[in-house]
Design a protein around this motif. Structure first.
Motif, PDB file in Angstrom:
ATOM      1  N   ILE A   9      37.129  38.445  39.999  1.00  0.00           N
ATOM      2  CA  ILE A   9      38.009  38.076  38.889  1.00  0.00           C
ATOM      3  C   ILE A   9      37.319  38.387  37.548  1.00  0.00           C
ATOM      4  CG2 ILE A   9      39.075  36.135  37.680  1.00  0.00           C
ATOM      5  CD1 ILE A   9      39.722  34.949  40.422  1.00  0.00           C
ATOM      6  N   LYS A  10      36.033  38.072  37.469  1.00  0.00           N
ATOM      7  CA  LYS A  10      35.274  38.336  36.241  1.00  0.00           C
ATOM      8  C   LYS A  10      35.244  39.834  35.933  1.00  0.00           C
ATOM      9  CE  LYS A  10      30.732  37.667  34.163  1.00  0.00           C
ATOM     10  NZ  LYS A  10      29.366  37.189  34.342  1.00  0.00           N
ATOM     11  N   VAL A  11      34.981  40.659  36.944  1.00  0.00           N
ATOM     12  CA  VAL A  11      34.935  42.110  36.764  1.00  0.00           C
ATOM     13  C   VAL A  11      36.301  42.628  36.338  1.00  0.00           C
ATOM     14  CG1 VAL A  11      34.664  44.301  37.994  1.00  0.00           C
ATOM     15  CG2 VAL A  11      32.995  42.481  38.315  1.00  0.00           C
ATOM     16  N   ARG A  12      37.344  42.108  36.932  1.00  0.00           N
ATOM     17  CA  ARG A  12      38.705  42.536  36.577  1.00  0.00           C
ATOM     18  C   ARG A  12      39.019  42.196  35.121  1.00  0.00           C
ATOM     19  NH1 ARG A  12      43.825  43.704  38.977  1.00  0.00           N
ATOM     20  NH2 ARG A  12      45.515  42.836  37.713  1.00  0.00           N
ATOM     21  N   LEU A  16      39.897  44.815  32.117  1.00  0.00           N
ATOM     22  CA  LEU A  16      41.118  44.713  31.307  1.00  0.00           C
ATOM     23  C   LEU A  16      40.784  44.622  29.815  1.00  0.00           C
ATOM     24  CD1 LEU A  16      43.307  42.326  33.501  1.00  0.00           C
ATOM     25  CD2 LEU A  16      43.657  44.770  33.092  1.00  0.00           C
ATOM     26  N   ASN A  17      39.735  43.870  29.483  1.00  0.00           N
ATOM     27  CA  ASN A  17      39.314  43.770  28.082  1.00  0.00           C
ATOM     28  C   ASN A  17      38.860  45.122  27.558  1.00  0.00           C
ATOM     29  OD1 ASN A  17      39.860  41.036  27.899  1.00  0.00           O
ATOM     30  ND2 ASN A  17      37.771  40.417  28.359  1.00  0.00           N
ATOM     31  N   SER A  18      38.127  45.848  28.371  1.00  0.00           N
ATOM     32  CA  SER A  18      37.656  47.180  27.985  1.00  0.00           C
ATOM     33  C   SER A  18      38.831  48.135  27.778  1.00  0.00           C
ATOM     34  CB  SER A  18      36.715  47.717  29.055  1.00  0.00           C
ATOM     35  OG  SER A  18      36.248  48.987  28.715  1.00  0.00           O
TER      36      SER A  18
END
Length: 77
Positions: A9-12, A16-18
């Motif tokens: 979830i953190k990586v996702r 998305l922020n990137s």
């Protein structure tokens, strides 16, 4: 198992922020390119923008050359 799910979830979220940041940068570049095209086609817009900048400025001194002319420079081949 819970840690793996949390990491995923953190990586996702980071991805998305990137992606959102990249989209914002592209929109900014598009806007700047459009402004440059408009100013190229209408040189008076540059003068208008200068007047707006001076109007909104406080505590600065501007020296203007009233004989200033925008000249097109073409490269030699």
């Amino acid at each position: 198992m819970k840690k793996v799910f949390t990491d995923a979830i953190k990586v996702r979220k980071e991805a998305l922020n990137s992606l959102e940041k990249a989209r914002g940068e592209m929109a900014t570049l598009r806007s700047l390119a459009n402004a440059a095209k408009m100013m190229e086609k209408n040189p008076e817009l540059v003068k208008l923008r200068l007047i707006q900048t001076i109007e909104s400025s406080q505590g600065n001194t501007f020296i203007l050359d009233t004989n200033y002319q925008v000249k097109e420079v073409s490269g030699e081949k």
